[in-house]
Design a protein around this motif. Structure first.
Motif, mmCIF file in Angstrom:
data_model
loop_
_atom_site.group_PDB
_atom_site.id
_atom_site.type_symbol
_atom_site.label_atom_id
_atom_site.label_comp_id
_atom_site.label_asym_id
_atom_site.label_seq_id
_atom_site.Cartn_x
_atom_site.Cartn_y
_atom_site.Cartn_z
ATOM 1 N N GLU A 1 72.127 63.103 -22.136
ATOM 2 C CA GLU A 1 72.510 61.900 -22.356
ATOM 3 C C GLU A 1 72.364 61.159 -22.412
ATOM 4 O OE1 GLU A 1 73.356 63.045 -18.220
ATOM 5 O OE2 GLU A 1 74.997 64.721 -18.472
ATOM 6 N N VAL A 2 73.444 59.982 -23.178
ATOM 7 C CA VAL A 2 72.830 58.665 -23.601
ATOM 8 C C VAL A 2 74.319 57.731 -23.207
ATOM 9 C CG1 VAL A 2 71.514 59.426 -25.385
ATOM 10 C CG2 VAL A 2 74.186 58.979 -25.852
ATOM 11 N N PHE A 3 73.991 56.246 -23.262
ATOM 12 C CA PHE A 3 74.868 55.397 -22.589
ATOM 13 C C PHE A 3 74.484 54.549 -24.083
ATOM 14 C CE2 PHE A 3 71.881 52.762 -20.980
ATOM 15 C CZ PHE A 3 72.348 52.123 -20.295
ATOM 16 N N ALA B 1 83.385 59.564 -21.631
ATOM 17 C CA ALA B 1 83.926 58.288 -21.352
ATOM 18 C C ALA B 1 84.593 57.105 -22.347
ATOM 19 C CB ALA B 1 83.578 58.022 -19.663
ATOM 20 N N VAL B 2 84.923 56.592 -22.355
ATOM 21 C CA VAL B 2 84.339 55.034 -23.808
ATOM 22 C C VAL B 2 85.107 54.279 -22.279
ATOM 23 C CG1 VAL B 2 84.251 56.118 -25.028
ATOM 24 C CG2 VAL B 2 86.480 55.805 -25.069
ATOM 25 N N GLY C 1 87.181 50.509 -29.546
ATOM 26 C CA GLY C 1 86.421 51.412 -28.861
ATOM 27 C C GLY C 1 84.462 50.761 -29.428
ATOM 28 N N ARG C 2 83.942 50.768 -28.255
ATOM 29 C CA ARG C 2 82.567 49.920 -28.550
ATOM 30 C C ARG C 2 81.530 50.826 -27.852
ATOM 31 N NH1 ARG C 2 84.192 48.858 -32.574
ATOM 32 N NH2 ARG C 2 84.813 46.976 -33.705
ATOM 33 N N ASP C 3 81.913 50.895 -26.307
ATOM 34 C CA ASP C 3 81.092 51.451 -25.533
ATOM 35 C C ASP C 3 81.531 52.608 -25.172
ATOM 36 O OD1 ASP C 3 79.870 49.035 -23.989
ATOM 37 O OD2 ASP C 3 81.808 49.158 -22.749
ATOM 38 N N GLU D 1 80.883 55.460 -14.787
ATOM 39 C CA GLU D 1 80.444 54.300 -14.228
ATOM 40 C C GLU D 1 79.215 53.719 -15.660
ATOM 41 O OE1 GLU D 1 79.813 55.234 -9.538
ATOM 42 O OE2 GLU D 1 77.974 56.363 -11.410
ATOM 43 N N ALA D 2 78.644 54.751 -16.094
ATOM 44 C CA ALA D 2 78.260 53.978 -17.554
ATOM 45 C C ALA D 2 78.745 53.833 -18.336
ATOM 46 C CB ALA D 2 77.427 55.428 -17.849
ATOM 47 N N THR D 3 79.785 53.679 -18.806
ATOM 48 C CA THR D 3 80.444 53.317 -19.857
ATOM 49 C C THR D 3 80.825 52.011 -19.571
ATOM 50 O OG1 THR D 3 81.330 54.248 -22.087
ATOM 51 C CG2 THR D 3 82.467 54.496 -19.665
ATOM 52 N N ALA D 4 80.450 51.794 -18.375
ATOM 53 C CA ALA D 4 81.423 50.371 -18.102
ATOM 54 C C ALA D 4 80.015 49.308 -18.394
ATOM 55 C CB ALA D 4 81.619 50.430 -16.730
#
Length: 364
Positions: A115-117, A65-66, A93-95, A151-154
């Motif tokens: 799993e990373v963000f 997700a981005v 894109g950044r996130d 949720e994490a990419t936000a």
């Protein structure tokens, strides 16, 4: 597995979650490319965009997700032209939130399959709108365990922008008073939550639709700027003001409401707009001169510190942001998701303000 069918593999080693018993380093993948500046229609989803070799400190992330940030839509329209036009085509894109697919030789902070963000620097040319993105190790952290990839990419880009201003620049402390001008946006909402988690007394300005959300996040006062006079409604002085709006009126109000020794920080610094207007050679010195003049002016006239603030990679900050997320003290709601194949529709919705909240692109 579908991602592997779209991507050519160039190297196989032990340890990949994507192909049993192997680690796969891809050479091409899908990505959203910006060939020239314009509206949403200029965005192109290509299936064979090169994936560069990893440098020792870099990580290859399989994106799940981005998120779409205001910077993405502004860049697409030509913001930062002086930097990016010679480098077109670029990937926006950044996130990002996803899984580690491969790591450079010196990376120890994350491992394959984790799993990373994280978020890229604002001037990165190869962004995250791709099946596989490349980030440096200090731009990533373990994904909050209770968060989905959506949720994490936000979180990262907005929260790190607020973090740099409040924690790195103003160095806010427990008991101080913080004002966030424009608390309804992602950066402002993150700033309110970070300030509250730091033990600060927080006031914010916003539209009427955001008041309840910001009070629930811990703000002690949320002023509707559309119906109330901000400088007359807010009581007392503040130790730090983060201005996410950055127009002359909000700057004047923010400066006026600061204690001596306080920090005024605006997201709307003039460096990019001036370099776009005059080019890098003239624009950057002009911007630096304007900033120094304002810093000296406000230091002498009001006894405060004045800053243009931007997001930057901060591994310690991102780790602390992750901990706040896991503790339930930081979250940015996602209003709508689109598949990456509908990136034009997603950008159009943001351009037209059809979806005022956070929008995320999902990758299968």
């Amino acid at each position: 597995m579908r991602a592997l069918l779209r991507c050519r593999a160039s190297k196989f080693e032990h340890g990949s979650p994507f192909l049993a018993g192997f680690r796969t380093i891809v050479t091409t993948c899908r990505a959203v490319v910006l060939p020239h500046f314009g509206g949403p229609e200029v965005l192109q989803l290509r299936s064979d965009v090169d994936v560069p070799n990893l440098k020792p400190d870099e990580v290859l992330v399989r994106a799940r997700a981005v998120s779409i940030n205001p910077l993405d839509t502004r860049m697409r329209s030509g913001y930062g032209r002086s930097i990016f036009e010679p480098l077109l085509p670029v990937i926006l894109g950044r996130d990002i939130s996803g899984e580690v697919a491969a790591v450079g030789s010196s990376v120890r902070s994350v491992s394959v399959g984790e799993e990373v963000f994280g978020a890229l620097h604002p001037t990165a040319v190869r962004g995250t709108y791709a099946d596989y993105a490349i980030l440096s190790a200090d731009e990533l952290s373990a994904k909050p365990g209770s968060f989905t990839h959506v949720e994490a990419t936000a979180i990262p880009f907005a929260a790190l922008t607020a973090w740099r201003a409040l924690k790195s620049t103003a160095r806010i402390k427990e008991g101080q008073r913080v004002l966030v001008i424009g608390g309804g946006g992602a950066v402002g909402y993150a700033a309110v939550q970070i300030s509250v988690a730091s033990g600060c007394h927080v006031a914010t300005t916003c539209g009427s639709q955001s008041i309840d959300k910001l009070l629930a996040a811990g703000a002690e006062q949320a002023v509707d700027y559309t119906t109330e006079g901000i400088e007359f409604t807010l009581k007392g002085k503040f130790d730090a003001v983060l201005d996410t709006i950055g127009v002359p009126d909000t700057e004047r109000i923010g400066i006026h409401l600061l204690n001596r020794g306080g920090h005024y920080m605006t997201l709307q610094g003039e460096a990019a707009s001036l370099t776009d207007r005059y080019g890098l050679v003239l624009g950057l010195p002009i911007a630096t001169s304007i900033l120094l003049q304002k810093q000296l002016q406000y230091r002498c006239s009001h006894g405060i510190e004045y800053w243009w603030t931007y997001m930057r990679a901060d591994s310690e900050g991102l780790d602390e942001i992750r901990r706040l997320c896991e503790a339930g003290k930081l979250k940015i709601p996602v209003e709508k998701t689109f598949p990456i194949t509908q990136v034009r529709e997603a950008h159009e919705a943001k351009d037209k303000n059809i979806i005022p909240g956070k929008v995320v692109l999902e990758l299968d």
